[in-house]
Design an enzyme around this catalytic site. Structure first.
Site, PDB file in Angstrom:
ATOM      1  N   LYS A 110       0.815  -1.216   0.000  1.00 40.85           N
ATOM      2  CA  LYS A 110       0.000   0.000   0.000  1.00 40.85           C
ATOM      3  C   LYS A 110       0.847   1.264   0.000  1.00 40.85           C
ATOM      4  O   LYS A 110       0.401   2.313  -0.454  1.00 40.85           O
ATOM      5  CB  LYS A 110      -0.951   0.013   1.205  1.00 40.85           C
ATOM      6  CG  LYS A 110      -2.081  -0.984   1.054  1.00 40.85           C
ATOM      7  CD  LYS A 110      -3.147  -0.768   2.116  1.00 40.85           C
ATOM      8  CE  LYS A 110      -4.289  -1.757   1.959  1.00 40.85           C
ATOM      9  NZ  LYS A 110      -5.215  -1.734   3.075  1.00 40.85           N
ATOM     10  N   LYS A 191      -4.886 -10.895  -6.223  1.00 43.72           N
ATOM     11  CA  LYS A 191      -6.157 -11.171  -5.542  1.00 43.72           C
ATOM     12  C   LYS A 191      -7.215 -10.154  -5.956  1.00 43.72           C
ATOM     13  O   LYS A 191      -6.879  -8.998  -6.249  1.00 43.72           O
ATOM     14  CB  LYS A 191      -5.959 -11.170  -4.016  1.00 43.72           C
ATOM     15  CG  LYS A 191      -5.642  -9.804  -3.478  1.00 43.72           C
ATOM     16  CD  LYS A 191      -5.651  -9.744  -1.970  1.00 43.72           C
ATOM     17  CE  LYS A 191      -5.452  -8.281  -1.578  1.00 43.72           C
ATOM     18  NZ  LYS A 191      -5.043  -7.981  -0.253  1.00 43.72           N
ATOM     19  N   LYS A 194     -10.606  -4.279  -3.972  1.00 43.77           N
ATOM     20  CA  LYS A 194     -11.326  -3.034  -4.228  1.00 43.77           C
ATOM     21  C   LYS A 194     -10.438  -2.049  -4.970  1.00 43.77           C
ATOM     22  O   LYS A 194     -10.925  -1.119  -5.590  1.00 43.77           O
ATOM     23  CB  LYS A 194     -11.744  -2.400  -2.899  1.00 43.77           C
ATOM     24  CG  LYS A 194     -12.576  -3.311  -2.035  1.00 43.77           C
ATOM     25  CD  LYS A 194     -12.440  -2.946  -0.548  1.00 43.77           C
ATOM     26  CE  LYS A 194     -13.179  -3.957   0.322  1.00 43.77           C
ATOM     27  NZ  LYS A 194     -12.825  -3.915   1.729  1.00 43.77           N
TER      28      LYS A 194
HETATM   29  P1  TYM Z   1     -10.571  -6.171   4.082  1.00 42.55           P
HETATM   30  O1  TYM Z   1     -11.577  -5.113   4.383  1.00 42.55           O
HETATM   31  O2  TYM Z   1      -9.583  -5.894   3.013  1.00 42.55           O
HETATM   32  O3  TYM Z   1     -11.295  -7.526   3.716  1.00 42.55           O
HETATM   33  C1  TYM Z   1     -12.333  -8.089   4.508  1.00 42.55           C
HETATM   34  C2  TYM Z   1     -12.210  -9.612   4.495  1.00 42.55           C
HETATM   35  O4  TYM Z   1     -12.250 -10.095   3.151  1.00 42.55           O
HETATM   36  C3  TYM Z   1     -11.122 -10.948   2.918  1.00 42.55           C
HETATM   37  N1  TYM Z   1     -10.697 -10.813   1.511  1.00 42.55           N
HETATM   38  C4  TYM Z   1     -10.596 -11.829   0.651  1.00 42.55           C
HETATM   39  N2  TYM Z   1     -10.833 -13.143   0.777  1.00 42.55           N
HETATM   40  C5  TYM Z   1     -10.662 -13.925  -0.310  1.00 42.55           C
HETATM   41  N3  TYM Z   1     -10.263 -13.447  -1.518  1.00 42.55           N
HETATM   42  C6  TYM Z   1     -10.004 -12.133  -1.701  1.00 42.55           C
HETATM   43  N4  TYM Z   1      -9.638 -11.683  -2.900  1.00 42.55           N
HETATM   44  C7  TYM Z   1     -10.169 -11.261  -0.583  1.00 42.55           C
HETATM   45  N5  TYM Z   1     -10.017  -9.924  -0.403  1.00 42.55           N
HETATM   46  C8  TYM Z   1     -10.342  -9.677   0.874  1.00 42.55           C
HETATM   47  C9  TYM Z   1     -10.058 -10.453   3.874  1.00 42.55           C
HETATM   48  O5  TYM Z   1      -9.083 -11.440   4.123  1.00 42.55           O
HETATM   49  C10 TYM Z   1     -10.866 -10.089   5.090  1.00 42.55           C
HETATM   50  O6  TYM Z   1     -11.100 -11.213   5.892  1.00 42.55           O
HETATM   51  N6  TYM Z   1      -7.323  -5.482   7.851  1.00 42.55           N
HETATM   52  C11 TYM Z   1      -8.594  -6.104   7.469  1.00 42.55           C
HETATM   53  C12 TYM Z   1      -9.784  -5.611   8.280  1.00 42.55           C
HETATM   54  C13 TYM Z   1      -9.688  -5.772   9.753  1.00 42.55           C
HETATM   55  C14 TYM Z   1      -9.839  -6.979  10.496  1.00 42.55           C
HETATM   56  C15 TYM Z   1      -9.753  -6.604  11.862  1.00 42.55           C
HETATM   57  C16 TYM Z   1     -10.043  -8.302  10.146  1.00 42.55           C
HETATM   58  C17 TYM Z   1      -9.491  -4.780  10.662  1.00 42.55           C
HETATM   59  N7  TYM Z   1      -9.528  -5.268  11.922  1.00 42.55           N
HETATM   60  C18 TYM Z   1      -9.841  -7.559  12.885  1.00 42.55           C
HETATM   61  C19 TYM Z   1     -10.154  -9.251  11.168  1.00 42.55           C
HETATM   62  C20 TYM Z   1     -10.049  -8.885  12.515  1.00 42.55           C
HETATM   63  C21 TYM Z   1      -8.872  -5.774   6.016  1.00 42.55           C
HETATM   64  O7  TYM Z   1      -8.380  -4.796   5.477  1.00 42.55           O
HETATM   65  O8  TYM Z   1      -9.825  -6.571   5.427  1.00 42.55           O
END
Ligand code: TYM
Length: 324
Positions: A110, A191, A194
């Site tokens: 990022k 992957k 967004k």
């Molecule tokens: P985020 O918002 O990017 O994504 C949310 C969830 O979706 C999963 N994910 C995917 N799974 C499969 N294939 C993909 N292409 C894909 N893209 C995203 C992510 O693994 C995630 O589970 N840092 C985290 C948010 C967060 C969080 C937390 C998660 C903040 N605090 C505490 C768990 C516990 C994030 O940016 O996810």
């Protein structure tokens, strides 16, 4: 009874990767001690528009409810409405090390190419650790890209306990059998995300026509054979998607499409994804008609989350030597 917590950022539109990687599992076996948060503070680390963020936060909560999360059972809340997240994050920043944060792959990705990188992009995983540790979560259902952040949360919890006494619970990440890493349709070596161009992602908020078109235009590989393999990232992704949304085994799918060609797979993927998302999209349209109800649910969720978070912070403040 296992405590569960997970979170999702209100940046960009919700895509199929988020759904099959994480959210879908949140709606199974719902319990009051399951916590799900829309992590709006995390979304402040990228370029964003304040008015859009407010909308996106409500919208994402609406999607989570549409996906089946029942806010009268689970605790569904917005991160910033529970101030303890920020407070614990500061304390944990004093426990995590610069070296650990600097090694995080998502920080490198990022930060790359940006003229100036906000300090919070570096400390982001500490806030994530705080999200989890505040609730003493045993399990954290996530996609594969969050594995390294969870490792850090475990390290920080263990180090905190060693230094200050047993306060934190070390969380265990859980991943889906299929769909832990859904790939982009146009760049199948990356992957689904967004932040990539919309042509490669399948979004819950788009209509069935748009979804079908994107699947039809998905990049495939040389040859015609329908099978999984490192030399076939495009076709592998299509097979995995089909498996994730239908529950069929990949080996069975390979057999079914033997000699059928890529066109047949794409047609079935488009149909299956749309059928899979249809009830969620319909429910979203219903819920979106009553934004007041979503906001009320979030207020209630924040109140319940705060009770747990405040109790943890009392113990933490005492353990680290802050005045009551
Ligand atoms: P985020 O918002 O990017 O994504 C949310 C969830 O979706 C999963 N994910 C995917 N799974 C499969 N294939 C993909 N292409 C894909 N893209 C995203 C992510 O693994 C995630 O589970 N840092 C985290 C948010 C967060 C969080 C937390 C998660 C903040 N605090 C505490 C768990 C516990 C994030 O940016 O996810």
């Amino acid at each position: 009874m296992a405590r569960v917590l997970s979170g999702i950022q209100p940046t960009g539109d919700l895509h199929l990767g988020n759904y099959v990687g994480a959210i879908r599992r949140w709606a199974v076996e719902q319990q009051p001690e399951h916590f799900y948060c829309v992590v709006d503070l995390h979304a402040l680390t990228v370029d964003y528009d304040p008015a859009e963020l407010r909308l996106a936060t409500r919208e994402l909560a609406t999607w989570l409810m549409a996906a089946g999360l029942d806010p009268t059972t689970v605790t569904l809340f917005v991160q910033s409405q529970v101030r303890e997240h920020s407070e614990l994050a500061w304390i944990l920043q004093c426990v995590a090390t610069y070296g650990e944060l600097h090694r995080m792959v998502q920080f490198k990705e990022k930060g790359q190419g940006r003229q100036s990188v906000p300090a919070a992009l570096l400390t982001y995983p500490v806030l994530q650790a705080a999200d989890i540790l505040l609730y003493h979560a045993d399990e954290v259902p996530i996609g594969a890209d969050q594995r390294q952040h969870l490792e850090l949360a475990r390290t920080v919890a263990a180090r905190f306990n060693q230094r200050f006494g047993e306060v934190m619970t070390e969380p265990t990440p859980t991943f889906p059998e299929v769909g832990a890493r859904v790939m982009d349709l146009q760049q199948p070596e990356r992957k689904m995300s967004k932040s990539l161009p919309a042509a490669g992602g399948l979004f819950l908020g788009e209509d069935e026509n748009a979804t079908a078109k994107k699947v039809q235009r998905a990049v495939t590989d040389s040859g015609t054979e329908v099978r999984r393999g490192d030399d076939k990232p495009g076709v592998t992704n299509l097979l995995e998607l089909l498996s994730a949304v239908t529950g069929s085994d990949i080996a069975d799918l390979e057999q079914r499409y033997a000699g059928a060609g890529y066109g047949a797979v794409k047609r079935d993927v488009a149909e299956a994804v749309n059928a899979f998302l249809r009830p969620v999209r319909e429910r979203h349209a219903e819920l979106a008609a009553d934004p007041g109800a979503v906001e009320a649910a979030l207020r209630d969720g924040a109140e319940r989350a705060r009770e747990v978070a405040a109790a943890t912070m009392e113990r933490v403040r005492d353990a680290v030597g802050l005045l009551p």
